[in-house]
Enzyme design. Structure first.
Site, PDB file in Angstrom:
ATOM      1  CD  GLU A 167      -2.927   0.538   2.418  1.00  0.00           C
ATOM      2  OE1 GLU A 167      -3.565   1.922   2.940  1.00  0.00           O
ATOM      3  OE2 GLU A 167      -2.739  -0.289   3.162  1.00  0.00           O
ATOM      4  NE  ARG A 213       2.412  -7.050  10.480  1.00  0.00           N
ATOM      5  CZ  ARG A 213       2.231  -6.532   9.398  1.00  0.00           C
ATOM      6  NH1 ARG A 213       1.415  -7.333   8.590  1.00  0.00           N
ATOM      7  NH2 ARG A 213       2.359  -5.304   9.165  1.00  0.00           N
ATOM      8  CE  LYS A 241       2.899   0.122   5.051  1.00  0.00           C
ATOM      9  NZ  LYS A 241       2.289   0.091   3.898  1.00  0.00           N
TER      10      LYS A 241
HETATM   11  P1  ATP Z   1       2.223  -1.716   7.970  1.00  0.00           P
HETATM   12  O1  ATP Z   1       1.311  -2.248   9.233  1.00  0.00           O
HETATM   13  O2  ATP Z   1       3.715  -1.621   8.474  1.00  0.00           O
HETATM   14  O3  ATP Z   1       1.631  -0.723   7.535  1.00  0.00           O
HETATM   15  P2  ATP Z   1       1.110  -3.307   6.001  1.00  0.00           P
HETATM   16  O4  ATP Z   1       0.814  -4.854   6.141  1.00  0.00           O
HETATM   17  O5  ATP Z   1      -0.153  -2.487   6.166  1.00  0.00           O
HETATM   18  O6  ATP Z   1       2.162  -2.771   6.952  1.00  0.00           O
HETATM   19  P3  ATP Z   1       1.493  -2.919   3.202  1.00  0.00           P
HETATM   20  O7  ATP Z   1       2.131  -2.184   2.271  1.00  0.00           O
HETATM   21  O8  ATP Z   1       0.055  -3.473   3.048  1.00  0.00           O
HETATM   22  O9  ATP Z   1       1.842  -2.904   4.745  1.00  0.00           O
HETATM   23  O10 ATP Z   1       2.355  -4.474   2.933  1.00  0.00           O
HETATM   24  C1  ATP Z   1       2.594  -5.270   1.708  1.00  0.00           C
HETATM   25  C2  ATP Z   1       2.949  -6.646   1.971  1.00  0.00           C
HETATM   26  O11 ATP Z   1       4.052  -6.613   2.960  1.00  0.00           O
HETATM   27  C3  ATP Z   1       1.796  -7.244   2.360  1.00  0.00           C
HETATM   28  O12 ATP Z   1       1.758  -8.429   1.819  1.00  0.00           O
HETATM   29  C4  ATP Z   1       1.977  -7.446   3.780  1.00  0.00           C
HETATM   30  O13 ATP Z   1       1.551  -8.789   4.435  1.00  0.00           O
HETATM   31  C5  ATP Z   1       3.554  -7.512   3.790  1.00  0.00           C
HETATM   32  N1  ATP Z   1       4.272  -7.206   5.176  1.00  0.00           N
HETATM   33  C6  ATP Z   1       3.971  -5.897   5.810  1.00  0.00           C
HETATM   34  N2  ATP Z   1       4.560  -5.821   6.942  1.00  0.00           N
HETATM   35  C7  ATP Z   1       5.181  -6.957   7.223  1.00  0.00           C
HETATM   36  C8  ATP Z   1       5.991  -7.739   7.979  1.00  0.00           C
HETATM   37  N3  ATP Z   1       6.215  -7.197   9.217  1.00  0.00           N
HETATM   38  N4  ATP Z   1       6.452  -8.880   8.134  1.00  0.00           N
HETATM   39  C9  ATP Z   1       6.342  -9.650   6.707  1.00  0.00           C
HETATM   40  N5  ATP Z   1       5.291  -9.185   5.791  1.00  0.00           N
HETATM   41  C10 ATP Z   1       4.904  -7.886   6.065  1.00  0.00           C
HETATM   42 MG    MG Z   2      -1.728  -2.397   4.951  1.00  0.00          MG
END
Ligand code: ATP
Ligand code: MG
Length: 560
Positions: free
Chosen positions: A42, A267, A277
């Site tokens: 995202e 995760r 983020k």
């Molecule tokens: P955040 O909570 O940090 O904003 P998010 O999951 O909303 O993280 P996205 O940009 O939606 O962030 O993530 C893109 C991809 O990366 C998704 O498939 C997500 O599952 C993966 N991802 C995000 N954070 C992690 C993590 N800490 N460990 C493994 N994979 C992750």
């Molecule tokens: Mg997300």
């Protein structure tokens, strides 16, 4: 919450691989297809080390099976996206060494199709327009023994079709109506209790502008994005496990061109840092750090600036493995992976961080000698460099004490010490200023020990690094510690901002580095002997060298 990484599971191999192998063996709808995955960030922030894990899995699985991996901006939520983030995301993935070729997509490109699929569901009697407010939906969601209530679910199809179209045309204000999937109000999985799949949102979208005022919810949009792109395996993190039935429901009930399979993995968390983020953005916006690429940040641009190599991060992701158990990995393990890479690949140089002058009183005033030393003892092909030696050099202030302490083998009056690669010298004393502070150290060299060996085989315990005082460059060196003092700064009801480490950055202005680094540019990785691994910072100029300490040497090598 934080459980130990399940080592047995990791060692046994990767369960995602097993699932994909199963699918291929079963044939059916995977018959003749190549494995196709995607990485769907995202674009609302910079990528961090957690994303690196997901990237390595998504691209890595495709690579392993000779398949493909798409890069897709998951930009269905119009509130937060920013082009700055999109460019940075591309840069970071390329830097890690992965390639989406020409498959770069935006989920927002599919809004039209998503809308059509929603209409299809309404026509099939599988979705309806609901006029409850978000609060009312919450109040009516029921509990484990009581089904949810949804008074609009049996409204005529025609009415829903009409209202949904009018929602799209902007006839209703935000929050006035939603589109809900008609699934199961009594489901034990609350995600299946007629979830909202479309909502009204009047914020303009960074790519589609004001064309749309209704936006699909993630759970509806994501399977459609995957289906449109022909994704075979949709790999995501564990929090989506309970959403998988909805993912499958959407795919099963629209005229989907294919049937992607969602597989969840744990995760990544790392101690003494935060990974969300939102929190990272707060650190940047409130000035706790100097930008997203501050070398203390767990972002990929921060790690890069700190001196992390792509190989070290990929290696780290490989070695932490893939499991179904959420785990927190020690920061020191990430550092370990970097150290391993740099030990093999970093050039050795000498740099004195806290200089004090050493005068070799029996060395001629105007003489300069040169020594040819290896750039990297691990790698003969990295060649040699020439360093100079003269009557005065800089040593670390902490390498001198006035009175002997047991176990201390460096400079104190009467002790012999080896100046690395040069000579063995014997400390004869020091000079102090009016406050009693040591300002110069004195020694005499043994001309028979050129290169640092003693011809009579006498033992010299201490070896210190030094820099010729006639031939050096001034440098600023930035030393880092954990950004947070607490191993889990954001667990439970802790406020992570209460645990910021006030000592996370130390700036040393007056460091002396050997002249051989002249002309160096980022990224050049160095080992400053005895002091750690360092990388030129992007703030560096030809007139002012700035180095970041990427990681210290092994603790056992450091003084207490
Ligand atoms: P955040 O909570 O940090 O904003 P998010 O999951 O909303 O993280 P996205 O940009 O939606 O962030 O993530 C893109 C991809 O990366 C998704 O498939 C997500 O599952 C993966 N991802 C995000 N954070 C992690 C993590 N800490 N460990 C493994 N994979 C992750
Ligand atoms: Mg997300």
């Amino acid at each position: 919450m934080a459980e130990e990484n399940n080592v047995a599971e990791v060692a046994a191999g990767n369960f995602i691989e097993d699932f994909i192998n199963e699918d291929i063996a079963e044939g059916g709808m995977y018959e003749g297809k190549t494995v196709h995955t995607r990485f769907p960030p995202e674009p609302n922030g910079y990528l961090h080390i957690g994303h690196a894990k997901a990237i390595c899995i998504d691209f890595g699985m495709a690579e392993k099976f000779g398949g493909k991996c798409n890069l897709r901006m998951d930009d269905t939520n119009p509130t937060k996206e920013d082009v700055e983030y999109i460019d940075a995301i591309e840069e970071d993935i390329k830097w890690l060494g992965f390639d989406w070729e020409d498959r770069f997509y935006f989920a927002s490109e599919y809004f039209e199709q998503m809308y059509e699929y929603a209409v299809e569901l309404i026509k099939k009697g599988l979705a309806y327009v609901c006029e409850l407010t978000p609060e009312q939906v919450r109040e009516n969601r029921g509990d484990l023994t009581t089904p949810a209530k949804s008074p609009y679910r049996d409204r005529p199809i025609e009415e829903s079709l009409d209202l949904f179209e009018r929602m799209k045309n902007g006839e209703f204000e935000e929050g006035r109506m939603t589109l809900r999937a008609k699934i199961d109000l009594a489901s034990g999985n609350f995600n299946m209790r007629d979830p909202v799949i479309y909502r009204i949102n009047r914020i303009p979208h960074h790519r589609t502008g004001e064309k749309w005022c209704i936006y699909p919810m993630y759970d509806f949009a994501h399977p459609i994005e995957d289906a449109i792109e022909g994704i075979t395996h949709s790999l995501c993190t564990l929090e989506f496990e309970a959403h998988r039935p909805l993912y499958d429901w959407v795919i099963d009930n629209i005229t989907s061109p294919c049937k992607p399979r969602q597989i969840e993995f744990s995760r990544l968390g790392i101690n003494n840092t935060v990974m969300s983020k939102r929190k990272l953005r707060q650190l940047v916006e409130d000035g706790y750090v100097n930008g997203w690429d501050d070398p203390r940040m767990p972002t990929l641009c921060g790690l890069r600036r700190r001196g992390y190599t792509p190989a070290s991060i990929r290696n780290f992701c490989e070695r932490i493995g893939v499991s179904k158990t959420n785990s927190t990995v020690e920061y020191s393990f990430l550092e370990h992976c970097l150290r391993e890479d740099l030990n093999e690949n970093a050039k050795r140089v000498m740099c004195v961080l806290n200089p004090i002058k050493l005068v070799i009183t029996n060395y001629p005033e105007d003489k300069t000698e040169t020594f040819d030393v290896e750039n990297n003892p691990q790698k003969a092909e990295d060649g040699m460099r020439t360093i100079t030696f003269s009557r005065e050099c800089y040593i670390e202030a902490e390498d001198f004490i006035e009175e002997k302490i047991k176990g201390y083998n460096r400079f104190y009056p009467g002790n012999e010490v080896r100046l690395k690669s040069a000579y063995v010298v014997k400390c004869t004393g020091c000079k102090k200023d009016e406050n009693g502070k040591v300002v110069e150290v004195y020694a005499e060299y043994d001309p028979e020990t050129r290169g640092g060996d003693t011809p009579d085989g006498r033992k010299v315990r201490g070896t210190v690094h030094w820099v010729d005082a006639k031939n050096y460059i001034d440098a600023e060196v930035r030393l880092y510690e954990n950004l947070f003092t607490d191993p889990e700064p954001d667990v439970g009801d802790k406020n992570f901002l209460d645990y910021i480490n006030p000592k996370s950055l130390t700036v040393l202005e007056n460091c002396k580095i050997e002249k051989t680094v002249e002309g160096a540019e980022y990224p050049t990785f160095y080992q400053f002997m005895r002091m750690g691994y360092f990388c030129l910072d992007k703030d560096s100029t030809p007139d002012k060298f700035i180095f970041n300490r990427s990681v210290s040497l092994k603790d056992g090598y450091k003084k207490k």
